[in-house]
Design a protein around this motif. Structure first.
Motif, PDB file in Angstrom:
ATOM      1  N   ALA A 165       0.833  -1.199   0.000  1.00  0.00           N
ATOM      2  CA  ALA A 165       0.000   0.000   0.000  1.00  0.00           C
ATOM      3  C   ALA A 165       0.868   1.249   0.000  1.00  0.00           C
ATOM      4  O   ALA A 165       0.491   2.278  -0.571  1.00  0.00           O
ATOM      5  N   PHE A 166       2.048   1.165   0.618  1.00  0.00           N
ATOM      6  CA  PHE A 166       2.992   2.269   0.675  1.00  0.00           C
ATOM      7  C   PHE A 166       4.344   1.747   0.204  1.00  0.00           C
ATOM      8  O   PHE A 166       4.849   0.754   0.768  1.00  0.00           O
ATOM      9  N   PRO A 167       4.946   2.343  -0.789  1.00  0.00           N
ATOM     10  CA  PRO A 167       6.202   1.827  -1.346  1.00  0.00           C
ATOM     11  C   PRO A 167       7.282   1.695  -0.278  1.00  0.00           C
ATOM     12  O   PRO A 167       7.550   2.626   0.481  1.00  0.00           O
ATOM     13  N   GLY A 168       7.903   0.516  -0.228  1.00  0.00           N
ATOM     14  CA  GLY A 168       8.983   0.291   0.717  1.00  0.00           C
ATOM     15  C   GLY A 168       8.533  -0.107   2.104  1.00  0.00           C
ATOM     16  O   GLY A 168       9.369  -0.366   2.979  1.00  0.00           O
ATOM     17  N   PRO A 227      -1.479  -7.572   7.605  1.00  0.00           N
ATOM     18  CA  PRO A 227      -2.118  -8.868   7.310  1.00  0.00           C
ATOM     19  C   PRO A 227      -3.363  -8.753   6.441  1.00  0.00           C
ATOM     20  O   PRO A 227      -3.558  -9.563   5.520  1.00  0.00           O
ATOM     21  N   ARG A 228      -4.234  -7.787   6.712  1.00  0.00           N
ATOM     22  CA  ARG A 228      -5.458  -7.662   5.923  1.00  0.00           C
ATOM     23  C   ARG A 228      -5.140  -7.335   4.468  1.00  0.00           C
ATOM     24  O   ARG A 228      -5.782  -7.855   3.550  1.00  0.00           O
ATOM     25  N   PHE A 229      -4.159  -6.467   4.268  1.00  0.00           N
ATOM     26  CA  PHE A 229      -3.786  -6.105   2.898  1.00  0.00           C
ATOM     27  C   PHE A 229      -3.211  -7.314   2.169  1.00  0.00           C
ATOM     28  O   PHE A 229      -3.479  -7.522   0.980  1.00  0.00           O
ATOM     29  N   PHE A 284      -4.585  -9.023  -1.198  1.00  0.00           N
ATOM     30  CA  PHE A 284      -3.672  -9.206  -2.328  1.00  0.00           C
ATOM     31  C   PHE A 284      -3.738 -10.645  -2.833  1.00  0.00           C
ATOM     32  O   PHE A 284      -3.847 -10.892  -4.041  1.00  0.00           O
ATOM     33  N   GLN A 285      -3.702 -11.604  -1.927  1.00  0.00           N
ATOM     34  CA  GLN A 285      -3.766 -13.006  -2.317  1.00  0.00           C
ATOM     35  C   GLN A 285      -5.082 -13.334  -3.030  1.00  0.00           C
ATOM     36  O   GLN A 285      -5.099 -14.068  -4.023  1.00  0.00           O
ATOM     37  N   ARG A 286      -6.162 -12.777  -2.521  1.00  0.00           N
ATOM     38  CA  ARG A 286      -7.468 -13.014  -3.150  1.00  0.00           C
ATOM     39  C   ARG A 286      -7.476 -12.483  -4.578  1.00  0.00           C
ATOM     40  O   ARG A 286      -7.954 -13.149  -5.506  1.00  0.00           O
ATOM     41  N   LYS A 287      -6.947 -11.285  -4.761  1.00  0.00           N
ATOM     42  CA  LYS A 287      -6.930 -10.668  -6.093  1.00  0.00           C
ATOM     43  C   LYS A 287      -6.041 -11.451  -7.055  1.00  0.00           C
ATOM     44  O   LYS A 287      -6.383 -11.596  -8.240  1.00  0.00           O
ATOM     45  N   ILE A 288      -4.920 -11.938  -6.575  1.00  0.00           N
ATOM     46  CA  ILE A 288      -4.027 -12.721  -7.437  1.00  0.00           C
ATOM     47  C   ILE A 288      -4.729 -13.990  -7.912  1.00  0.00           C
ATOM     48  O   ILE A 288      -4.698 -14.339  -9.102  1.00  0.00           O
ATOM     49  N   ARG A 289      -5.389 -14.679  -7.004  1.00  0.00           N
ATOM     50  CA  ARG A 289      -6.082 -15.927  -7.389  1.00  0.00           C
ATOM     51  C   ARG A 289      -7.208 -15.650  -8.381  1.00  0.00           C
ATOM     52  O   ARG A 289      -7.437 -16.431  -9.313  1.00  0.00           O
ATOM     53  N   ALA A 290      -7.893 -14.523  -8.185  1.00  0.00           N
ATOM     54  CA  ALA A 290      -9.021 -14.207  -9.071  1.00  0.00           C
ATOM     55  C   ALA A 290      -8.564 -13.727 -10.443  1.00  0.00           C
ATOM     56  O   ALA A 290      -9.295 -13.874 -11.432  1.00  0.00           O
ATOM     57  N   PRO A 292       8.002 -15.208  -0.171  1.00  0.00           N
ATOM     58  CA  PRO A 292       7.291 -16.401   0.335  1.00  0.00           C
ATOM     59  C   PRO A 292       5.806 -16.409  -0.009  1.00  0.00           C
ATOM     60  O   PRO A 292       5.217 -17.486  -0.193  1.00  0.00           O
ATOM     61  N   ILE A 293       5.201 -15.246  -0.109  1.00  0.00           N
ATOM     62  CA  ILE A 293       3.781 -15.177  -0.471  1.00  0.00           C
ATOM     63  C   ILE A 293       3.591 -15.609  -1.924  1.00  0.00           C
ATOM     64  O   ILE A 293       2.660 -16.349  -2.250  1.00  0.00           O
ATOM     65  N   ALA A 294       4.496 -15.147  -2.791  1.00  0.00           N
ATOM     66  CA  ALA A 294       4.431 -15.563  -4.192  1.00  0.00           C
ATOM     67  C   ALA A 294       4.611 -17.071  -4.322  1.00  0.00           C
ATOM     68  O   ALA A 294       3.925 -17.732  -5.113  1.00  0.00           O
ATOM     69  N   ARG A 295       5.511 -17.615  -3.509  1.00  0.00           N
ATOM     70  CA  ARG A 295       5.723 -19.072  -3.548  1.00  0.00           C
ATOM     71  C   ARG A 295       4.460 -19.814  -3.130  1.00  0.00           C
ATOM     72  O   ARG A 295       4.063 -20.796  -3.760  1.00  0.00           O
TER      73      ARG A 295
END
Length: 299
Positions: free
Chosen positions: A216-219, A224-226, A230-236, A255-258
């Motif tokens: 949400a903010f660079p760097g 957790p909610r964000f 993000f994960q929901r949007k990637i799957r959709a 690790p999230i991408a993995r």
């Protein structure tokens, strides 16, 4: 996503040190060859300015290639580099306000924001503008025209030279724009996901959709909610790659991408690095990266 405020303490310290370097800061707006000395905050502006100026100006880059304007900590050397500049070209809208403050401290007059004629995306909290407007060739043309007008105002005797350089550069941008549209035609998936929301103008110009942004903010690592959103949007979205940036850490994203089963690629909003040593080359490099990811091939 809102551009977070700069930590002004570092800027304040540097400005306090200006007293030490003041004797080196001159007031002459031209050098011995009759060239203007001007500055630009970030590499894309720097490259546009130097192409439009040609031999009419010496151009100083403030933000080093590889650094992020969102996290950069200036030093006294940054201020010394601005010595004698008659103007600094900036993006504005919170992205490089620190550069404008440094320039004023170095005796450079009010900055020139280069967004004239550009329709800004109002996407940030509170209605703030997305500052990444240089990331499309049509906006690059508008920036170049604004720069040319300012340079002519300051060096009217070099007006014809500046106009010739501008015309040549606008033609290059037109050629690049056509090539980007060719590269991005008929993609099987026109959605992209990025580490932060820097590519909205690029997406709008070339018929893409930014399906998700990790930070949400660079760097700053997202909460957790964000991350869950993000994960929901990637799957959709069906995207198979999340684009990082060379200037930002990917430690939290990896690790999230993995876990999502997606790979990490690179889009560069700033350039000045191998393979994108110029603004035109940067736009083409990013377009090739998007096209390769959408088609599942190595760029």
């Amino acid at each position: 996503m809102a551009v977070h405020r700069r930590d002004v303490s570092a800027v304040a310290v540097v400005l306090a040190l200006l007293w030490l370097v003041a004797p080196a800061i001159g007031t002459t707006p031209v050098d011995a060859a009759g060239r203007l000395r001007v500055a630009a905050s970030i590499f894309p502006l720097y490259d546009i300015v130097r192409h439009v100026a040609g031999s009419a100006a010496e151009v100083v880059l403030v933000l080093p290639p590889g650094a992020s304007p969102h996290t950069f900590e200036p030093t006294p050397a940054t201020v010394r580099a601005l010595a004698g500049a008659s103007v600094i070209f900036v993006v504005g809208h919170g992205l490089d306000d620190w550069a404008a403050r440094l320039a004023r401290g170095a005796g450079v007059p009010d900055p020139v924001r280069v967004d004239r004629g550009i329709r800004l995306r109002r996407v940030y909290a509170g209605g703030g503008a997305d500052p990444h407007y240089w990331l499309s060739a049509p906006n690059g043309k508008r920036i170049a025209t604004t720069v040319a007008a300012e340079l002519e105002r300051r060096a009217p005797d070099r007006g014809a030279e500046i106009q010739r350089a501008l015309a040549a550069y606008l033609a290059r941008l037109d050629t690049a724009d056509r090539e980007i549209r060719r590269l991005l035609a008929d993609l099987p998936n026109r959605r992209i996901a990025t580490v932060h929301d820097a590519f909205g103008y690029f997406a709008d110009a070339y018929g893409l959709e930014v399906a998700a942004a990790f930070e949400a903010f660079p760097g700053r690592e997202p909460g957790p909610r964000f991350v869950v959103e993000f994960q929901r949007k990637i799957r959709a979205s069906g995207v198979g790659m999340v684009f990082t940036e060379p200037q930002l850490s990917v430690a939290a994203l990896r690790p999230i991408a993995r876990d999502l089963g997606v790979t990490l690629g690179v889009l560069d909003p700033l350039g000045g690095l191998p393979g994108r040593e110029g603004y035109v080359e940067l736009l083409l490099w990013d377009a090739r990266a998007v096209a390769a990811a959408a088609r599942g091939v190595t760029p």
